[in-house]
Design a protein around this motif. Structure first.
Motif, PDB file in Angstrom:
ATOM      1  N   PHE A 243       0.664  -1.073   0.103  1.00 26.70           N
ATOM      2  CA  PHE A 243       0.061   0.011   0.125  1.00 26.70           C
ATOM      3  C   PHE A 243       0.724   1.260  -0.163  1.00 26.70           C
ATOM      4  N   PHE A 244       2.157   1.180  -0.310  1.00 27.65           N
ATOM      5  CA  PHE A 244       3.040   2.009  -0.104  1.00 27.65           C
ATOM      6  C   PHE A 244       2.702   3.088  -1.323  1.00 27.65           C
ATOM      7  N   PRO A 245       2.802   4.596  -1.227  1.00 28.62           N
ATOM      8  CA  PRO A 245       3.546   5.164  -0.208  1.00 28.62           C
ATOM      9  C   PRO A 245       2.382   5.589   1.050  1.00 28.62           C
ATOM     10  N   TRP A 246       1.053   5.387   0.627  1.00 32.63           N
ATOM     11  CA  TRP A 246       0.075   5.542   1.632  1.00 32.63           C
ATOM     12  C   TRP A 246       0.107   4.903   3.078  1.00 32.63           C
ATOM     13  N   ILE A 248       2.496   4.875   4.731  1.00 37.86           N
ATOM     14  CA  ILE A 248       3.285   5.673   5.904  1.00 37.86           C
ATOM     15  C   ILE A 248       2.199   6.287   6.956  1.00 37.86           C
ATOM     16  N   LYS A 249       1.055   6.431   6.511  1.00 41.37           N
ATOM     17  CA  LYS A 249       0.018   6.900   7.403  1.00 41.37           C
ATOM     18  C   LYS A 249      -0.748   5.871   8.189  1.00 41.37           C
ATOM     19  N   ALA A 317       3.003  12.775  -1.898  1.00 42.15           N
ATOM     20  CA  ALA A 317       2.671  11.368  -1.975  1.00 42.15           C
ATOM     21  C   ALA A 317       2.359  11.059  -3.274  1.00 42.15           C
ATOM     22  N   ALA A 318       1.354  11.693  -3.892  1.00 43.02           N
ATOM     23  CA  ALA A 318       0.682  11.343  -4.864  1.00 43.02           C
ATOM     24  C   ALA A 318       1.565  11.823  -6.276  1.00 43.02           C
ATOM     25  N   LEU A 319       2.407  12.850  -6.206  1.00 46.41           N
ATOM     26  CA  LEU A 319       3.340  13.491  -7.177  1.00 46.41           C
ATOM     27  C   LEU A 319       4.487  12.273  -7.470  1.00 46.41           C
ATOM     28  N   GLY A 320       5.046  12.019  -6.164  1.00 47.00           N
ATOM     29  CA  GLY A 320       5.872  11.070  -6.062  1.00 47.00           C
ATOM     30  C   GLY A 320       5.614   9.844  -6.528  1.00 47.00           C
ATOM     31  N   ALA A 321       4.403   9.115  -6.267  1.00 47.23           N
ATOM     32  CA  ALA A 321       4.139   7.776  -6.866  1.00 47.23           C
ATOM     33  C   ALA A 321       3.792   8.127  -8.474  1.00 47.23           C
TER      34      ALA A 321
END
Length: 445
Positions: A243-246, A248-249, A317-321
């Protein structure tokens, strides 16, 4: 199916393929009709299913928390690692995810007033529409990947733990609805079982569902009871990768929900836990088995994203993904593709291939060989033991065998001057090991 004009029984390499029901193959047949028989067409239906699931999450998120929640639920689902992998793979999982999500949303709407949400239309008409959606989704979910398509039933039933005094039977009409879902399954299932003399049920359900639950298949899982028990938390740990990057939360989300949650949160948590707990009990384990829970997890996180994190984190996180996905698609994969042995051997030998050729393997029974070489050769791929190689190669007709290079070297004294050999080294991702192969090809009689 296309070659045989048989749209009921899947075959692979001239043998029954009982692994999955037929829905994924029907979608790929439709894709082939538009795009031709190629890699893109095989993968396209999974991308469509992932996109449709994101649309469902947008709509459901708007109902469960507003426009912002809808957008972020769709974004979180689309841009997590496991979805990125399976949304472009020619497998059945994303259609299962789509129909399971549709059923979960329908179940949510049938319970909306009990979950503290207003009904969107008159009660009778709303219930009838969402009942139909719920059971049609269950039926098609079964056609996507078998009994896992009925997981939303357990989610709905589990709501009795936190919704007291509500009659689920009155809302869901379980008997009538399940008869309808079962009828959808039977339109394909009965002809498939009859035409295979029951083998589709015995193997498709008996081996690929029941045996997979109680035994380790294809080396994916733990054989002993000690290792089985040690592997129970497997999915609760691998979710931080899948489920990365989400992910993290997720610790912050868990902490918040432990202290404060509403009935909608409870419904989503129930659906997530149903998937994670059942897959944890199943002996055969692969990281993507919990994918049906990811839309619910995305919606749950979207509802609380800006209480446990900032808008800056979400956008980064969205832009990085997105950046990572584009880099993998356009840089990493093109660099890795030449290392795949099947593709290398096909590229080296394709000008020498003939339609009438038979072909075989020793210790390399990869489906990719069938995918590449069947585009030019009409024979079927068969497995050999090393002591059968000479008999195969000296049989009448043009043919080739793909064997470990060590086997080819031991056989080299018997390779005739008019035969050709091609060598490829690379990495077999499925087995996680380096591969050194030699292809021995005979063009003449």
């Amino acid at each position: 199916m296309r070659q045989r004009s048989d749209y009921v029984i899947p075959f692979f390499n001239d043998k029954y393929r009982f692994d999955k029901p037929a829905l994924i193959y029907w979608t790929q047949i439709a894709s082939y009709s538009v795009f031709g028989e190629n890699d893109f067409a095989a993968r396209f239906p999974s991308a469509v299913a992932a996109a449709l699931t994101a649309l469902l999450l947008y709509g459901w998120g708007r109902r469960a928390g507003g426009e912002r929640v809808g957008w972020w639920a769709a974004i979180i689902f689309t841009l997590c690692l496991q979805v990125f992998i399976h949304a472009k793979a020619s497998v059945a999982d994303m259609w299962l995810v789509f129909f399971v999500t549709a059923a979960h949303w329908a179940g949510y709407e049938l319970l909306a007033d009990s979950l503290g949400r207003e009904s969107s239309s008159s009660s009778g008409r709303r219930f009838a529409t969402w009942r139909i959606i719920f059971y049609v989704a269950l039926g098609l979910g079964f056609l996507a990947k078998g009994p896992l398509g009925w997981l939303p039933l357990l989610t709905v039933i589990s709501t009795k733990l936190f919704l007291r005094g509500n009659s689920l039977t009155h809302r869901f009409w379980f008997v009538t609805g399940m008869l309808g879902a079962f009828a959808i399954v039977c339109t394909w299932g009965i002809p498939a079982v009859i035409r295979t003399n029951g083998d589709f049920f015995r193997v498709g359900i008996g081996r690929h569902v029941v045996e997979r639950s109680f035994n380790v298949m294809e080396g994916h899982g733990a054989n002993s009871w000690n290792t089985y028990l040690a592997a129970m938390p497997f999915y609760f740990l691998t979710v931080f990768i899948s489920f990365f990057p989400w992910s993290i939360k997720l610790p912050g989300l868990t902490k918040r929900l432990w202290r404060q949650r509403d009935a909608t949160d409870n419904y989503l948590i129930s659906g997530i836990l149903v998937v994670f707990v059942i897959m944890s009990l199943v002996k055969t384990k692969l990281p993507h088995y919990t994918l049906p829970a990811f839309p619910l997890l995305a919606l749950l996180l979207a509802r609380h994203l800006f209480e446990i994190g900032s808008e800056r984190f979400a956008k980064r996180a969205a832009l990085g993904a997105v950046g990572a996905a584009l880099a993998v698609a356009f840089i990493a994969f093109p660099l890795l593709a030449p290392t795949f042995p099947s593709a290398q051997l096909y590229k080296l030998s394709r000008n020498d291939l003939r339609p009438e050729m038979d072909f075989a393997n020793i210790d390399y029974a990869e489906p990719s060989v069938v995918w590449y070489f069947r585009s030019r050769c009409h024979g079927f791929f068969r497995g050999l033991f090393p002591d059968q190689l000479e008999e195969f190669m000296t049989s009448p007709g043009p043919r080739f065998a793909i064997v470990p290079t060590s086997v080819a070297q031991a056989y080299s004294a018997k390779i005739r001057p008019d035969w050709k050999t091609y060598r490829a080294t690379g990495f077999t991702i499925v087995h996680g090991r380096p591969t050194d192969l030699t292809m021995i090809l005979k063009q003449s009689q």
